[in-house]
Write a protein that holds these residues in place. Structure first.
Motif, PDB file in Angstrom:
ATOM      1  N   GLY A 184       0.786  -1.221   0.000  1.00 24.65           N
ATOM      2  CA  GLY A 184       0.000   0.000   0.000  1.00 24.65           C
ATOM      3  C   GLY A 184       0.816   1.268   0.000  1.00 24.65           C
ATOM      4  O   GLY A 184       0.331   2.327  -0.389  1.00 24.65           O
ATOM      5  N   ASP A 185       2.066   1.204   0.446  1.00 23.57           N
ATOM      6  CA  ASP A 185       3.002   2.328   0.370  1.00 23.57           C
ATOM      7  C   ASP A 185       4.397   1.778   0.617  1.00 23.57           C
ATOM      8  O   ASP A 185       4.575   0.569   0.815  1.00 23.57           O
ATOM      9  CB  ASP A 185       2.657   3.441   1.370  1.00 23.57           C
ATOM     10  N   LEU A 186       5.405   2.665   0.604  1.00 24.23           N
ATOM     11  CA  LEU A 186       6.789   2.213   0.787  1.00 24.23           C
ATOM     12  C   LEU A 186       7.405   2.745   2.079  1.00 24.23           C
ATOM     13  O   LEU A 186       8.624   2.914   2.163  1.00 24.23           O
ATOM     14  CB  LEU A 186       7.638   2.622  -0.418  1.00 24.23           C
ATOM     15  N   GLU A 187       6.588   2.965   3.068  1.00 23.11           N
ATOM     16  CA  GLU A 187       7.116   3.334   4.379  1.00 23.11           C
ATOM     17  C   GLU A 187       7.562   2.055   5.083  1.00 23.11           C
ATOM     18  O   GLU A 187       7.008   1.621   6.097  1.00 23.11           O
ATOM     19  CB  GLU A 187       6.067   4.061   5.207  1.00 23.11           C
ATOM     20  N   LEU A 188       8.609   1.458   4.555  1.00 22.18           N
ATOM     21  CA  LEU A 188       9.051   0.131   4.966  1.00 22.18           C
ATOM     22  C   LEU A 188      10.573   0.090   5.052  1.00 22.18           C
ATOM     23  O   LEU A 188      11.264   0.832   4.353  1.00 22.18           O
ATOM     24  CB  LEU A 188       8.571  -0.930   3.966  1.00 22.18           C
ATOM     25  N   GLY A 189      11.082  -0.800   5.901  1.00 24.46           N
ATOM     26  CA  GLY A 189      12.518  -0.999   6.012  1.00 24.46           C
ATOM     27  C   GLY A 189      13.079  -0.711   7.381  1.00 24.46           C
ATOM     28  O   GLY A 189      14.172  -1.149   7.726  1.00 24.46           O
ATOM     29  N   ALA A 190      12.323   0.027   8.212  1.00 25.60           N
ATOM     30  CA  ALA A 190      12.826   0.440   9.517  1.00 25.60           C
ATOM     31  C   ALA A 190      12.493  -0.547  10.629  1.00 25.60           C
ATOM     32  O   ALA A 190      13.026  -0.432  11.732  1.00 25.60           O
ATOM     33  CB  ALA A 190      12.265   1.814   9.895  1.00 25.60           C
ATOM     34  N   ARG A 191      11.612  -1.511  10.338  1.00 21.56           N
ATOM     35  CA  ARG A 191      11.137  -2.400  11.389  1.00 21.56           C
ATOM     36  C   ARG A 191      11.603  -3.827  11.148  1.00 21.56           C
ATOM     37  O   ARG A 191      12.017  -4.189  10.048  1.00 21.56           O
ATOM     38  CB  ARG A 191       9.606  -2.341  11.469  1.00 21.56           C
ATOM     39  N   THR A 192      11.524  -4.634  12.198  1.00 23.35           N
ATOM     40  CA  THR A 192      11.892  -6.036  12.087  1.00 23.35           C
ATOM     41  C   THR A 192      11.007  -6.711  11.042  1.00 23.35           C
ATOM     42  O   THR A 192       9.822  -6.424  10.930  1.00 23.35           O
ATOM     43  CB  THR A 192      11.725  -6.754  13.439  1.00 23.35           C
ATOM     44  N   GLY A 193      11.604  -7.599  10.287  1.00 24.26           N
ATOM     45  CA  GLY A 193      10.873  -8.289   9.245  1.00 24.26           C
ATOM     46  C   GLY A 193      10.800  -7.539   7.938  1.00 24.26           C
ATOM     47  O   GLY A 193      10.172  -8.023   6.978  1.00 24.26           O
ATOM     48  N   GLU A 194      11.424  -6.356   7.854  1.00 26.38           N
ATOM     49  CA  GLU A 194      11.344  -5.546   6.644  1.00 26.38           C
ATOM     50  C   GLU A 194      12.698  -5.315   5.971  1.00 26.38           C
ATOM     51  O   GLU A 194      12.830  -4.466   5.088  1.00 26.38           O
ATOM     52  CB  GLU A 194      10.715  -4.189   6.963  1.00 26.38           C
ATOM     53  N   ILE A 195      13.690  -6.072   6.383  1.00 24.47           N
ATOM     54  CA  ILE A 195      15.038  -5.829   5.862  1.00 24.47           C
ATOM     55  C   ILE A 195      15.102  -6.067   4.355  1.00 24.47           C
ATOM     56  O   ILE A 195      15.777  -5.330   3.630  1.00 24.47           O
ATOM     57  CB  ILE A 195      16.068  -6.698   6.613  1.00 24.47           C
ATOM     58  N   SER A 196      14.386  -7.064   3.866  1.00 27.36           N
ATOM     59  CA  SER A 196      14.410  -7.321   2.420  1.00 27.36           C
ATOM     60  C   SER A 196      13.862  -6.126   1.641  1.00 27.36           C
ATOM     61  O   SER A 196      14.373  -5.775   0.567  1.00 27.36           O
ATOM     62  CB  SER A 196      13.609  -8.581   2.097  1.00 27.36           C
ATOM     63  N   VAL A 197      12.815  -5.462   2.189  1.00 29.71           N
ATOM     64  CA  VAL A 197      12.266  -4.282   1.522  1.00 29.71           C
ATOM     65  C   VAL A 197      13.254  -3.120   1.602  1.00 29.71           C
ATOM     66  O   VAL A 197      13.416  -2.346   0.646  1.00 29.71           O
ATOM     67  CB  VAL A 197      10.917  -3.882   2.133  1.00 29.71           C
ATOM     68  N   GLY A 198      13.916  -2.996   2.747  1.00 24.34           N
ATOM     69  CA  GLY A 198      14.927  -1.953   2.873  1.00 24.34           C
ATOM     70  C   GLY A 198      16.035  -2.118   1.847  1.00 24.34           C
ATOM     71  O   GLY A 198      16.525  -1.140   1.269  1.00 24.34           O
ATOM     72  N   LEU A 199      16.424  -3.371   1.596  1.00 26.94           N
ATOM     73  CA  LEU A 199      17.451  -3.627   0.590  1.00 26.94           C
ATOM     74  C   LEU A 199      16.958  -3.282  -0.805  1.00 26.94           C
ATOM     75  O   LEU A 199      17.730  -2.809  -1.650  1.00 26.94           O
ATOM     76  CB  LEU A 199      17.889  -5.097   0.660  1.00 26.94           C
ATOM     77  N   LEU A 200      15.672  -3.509  -1.063  1.00 26.35           N
ATOM     78  CA  LEU A 200      15.093  -3.101  -2.345  1.00 26.35           C
ATOM     79  C   LEU A 200      15.158  -1.584  -2.516  1.00 26.35           C
ATOM     80  O   LEU A 200      15.520  -1.080  -3.580  1.00 26.35           O
ATOM     81  CB  LEU A 200      13.638  -3.550  -2.440  1.00 26.35           C
ATOM     82  N   ARG A 201      14.794  -0.854  -1.449  1.00 29.42           N
ATOM     83  CA  ARG A 201      14.777   0.604  -1.535  1.00 29.42           C
ATOM     84  C   ARG A 201      16.168   1.166  -1.793  1.00 29.42           C
ATOM     85  O   ARG A 201      16.359   2.002  -2.679  1.00 29.42           O
ATOM     86  CB  ARG A 201      14.191   1.204  -0.245  1.00 29.42           C
ATOM     87  N   VAL A 202      17.135   0.702  -1.015  1.00 29.50           N
ATOM     88  CA  VAL A 202      18.483   1.228  -1.215  1.00 29.50           C
ATOM     89  C   VAL A 202      19.064   0.706  -2.518  1.00 29.50           C
ATOM     90  O   VAL A 202      19.817   1.411  -3.206  1.00 29.50           O
ATOM     91  CB  VAL A 202      19.406   0.882  -0.020  1.00 29.50           C
TER      92      VAL A 202
END
Length: 360
Positions: A184-202
């Motif tokens: 629903g949005d990309l406010e992701l990567g800062a929390r546990t379980g979201e590291i894969s999304v954080g890697l996508l963003r960076v």
């Protein structure tokens, strides 16, 4: 046109300052549940990643052709980021201790472990009542991903030709679109379980920045273009629209790269360069330190149940406090510690290596 090998782009300093300030207001608004204030500033992190990839490749790319330069590249990056990581973590630890003492069990061994992980920029610390991968200083999550991207860039540099970069950027872009539509949005990567999304963003933004460095940007930029680009960035981050996947994807995949392409080469008049440098230098300490400070203010704002006028005044005071703390940290911690660490690094680096480039 600013030549390749230059580590400083004055207009990008202004962009950093705007993005850091937007993140500050976003965290204040989030705590106070003010939905219309800097509601899209979380994508400023992606803008930071894009700036980082662009400037790092411009500053270091030619020298990384020499494989022996890897350590000499990574050490200055460590020197640039680490002082504020440590300070932000310790300030956050003090604030967290105060929070836990107000009715929660205080586990000193856990606190010490989280502190150690934070200082080392490792996202493995866990604290009660928070899902953040950096409980003491939440914004450090993006610095973790930036360090990962820096290391990846360094060690796979010889394969990062334009065809490979093109494939990488496209694959990361597809991943971002899929995740954003799913979540629903990309406010992701800062929390546990979201590291894969954080890697996508960076992964997308950093390597898109490297790609832009390689293909070049608009070579002739007038003052009007620079002004409209700055206004565009402010508008994107502060527009009072609901969070939405399509908006996030459009900003990250289209708007931000276009802003860099249009205005990175802006030749700032000499009289303005010092001001650009000042706000750019302030942006990193502001980003690294503001979060614990906003937690203190929120405690009093919430406990005292302030009315609209008093709350507005407290927000102004909060912003001034964060800016003041960033200035003090810049002058008395960040710059002196970086200079000392930089001198130590210079003694072990090759004499042919140029001085440290500015922060990305």
């Amino acid at each position: 046109m600013i030549p390749r090998g230059s580590g400083h782009y004055p207009i990008l300093d202004v962009y950093r300052a705007i993005a850091s300030f937007a993140v500050l207001l976003y965290h204040i608004a989030g705590s106070l549940q003010i939905p219309s204030m800097a509601s899209h500033a979380y994508v400023a992190v992606d803008f930071f990643f894009l700036l980082s990839g662009f400037v790092i490749d411009r500053a270091y790319g030619t020298r990384l052709e020499d494989r022996s330069f890897k350590l000499e590249f990574l050490l200055p990056r460590f020197v640039r980021l680490w002082p504020m990581i440590v300070l932000g973590t310790f300030v956050g630890a003090v604030v967290s201790i105060g929070s836990l003492l107000r009715g929660h069990t205080l586990d000193l061994s856990q606190m010490a472990l989280v502190l150690a992980f934070g200082v080392l920029l490792l996202p493995f610390g866990r604290m009660p009542l928070t899902a953040s991968i950096f409980p003491f200083d939440g914004p450090l999550w993006s610095l973790f991903y930036e360090v990962v991207a820096n290391a990846a860039y360094c060690f796979v540099f010889r394969w990062l030709r334009i065809p490979v970069l093109s494939i990488l950027v496209v694959l990361f872009a597809i991943g971002l679109v899929v995740v954003s539509l799913e979540k629903g949005d990309l406010e992701l990567g800062a929390r546990t379980g979201e590291i894969s999304v954080g890697l996508l963003r960076v992964g997308f933004s950093f390597f898109a920045g490297v790609f832009m460095s390689r293909i070049g940007t608009a070579s002739s930029v007038g003052g009007t273009t620079a002004i409209t680009s700055v206004a565009g960035l402010i508008g994107v981050l502060f527009v009072p629209l609901p969070q939405h996947a399509i908006y996030d994807v459009a900003c990250i995949l289209v708007v931000f790269p276009l802003l860099i392409w249009r205005s990175a080469e802006t030749a700032v008049p000499p009289g303005w360069r010092r001001a650009c440098s000042f706000v750019g230098e302030l942006s990193y300490p502001l980003y690294a330190l503001h979060y614990p400070i906003t937690r203190i203010f929120f405690y009093f704002q919430d406990t005292l149940a302030l009315g609209k006028t008093a709350l507005a005044f407290s927000i102004v005071l909060e912003v001034i406090t964060c800016l003041g703390a960033a200035y003090v940290a810049t002058k008395f911690v960040d710059q002196p510690v970086r200079n000392r660490l930089g001198s130590m690094v210079e003694r072990i680096r090759s004499p042919r290596v140029a001085p440290l480039a500015g922060r990305t």
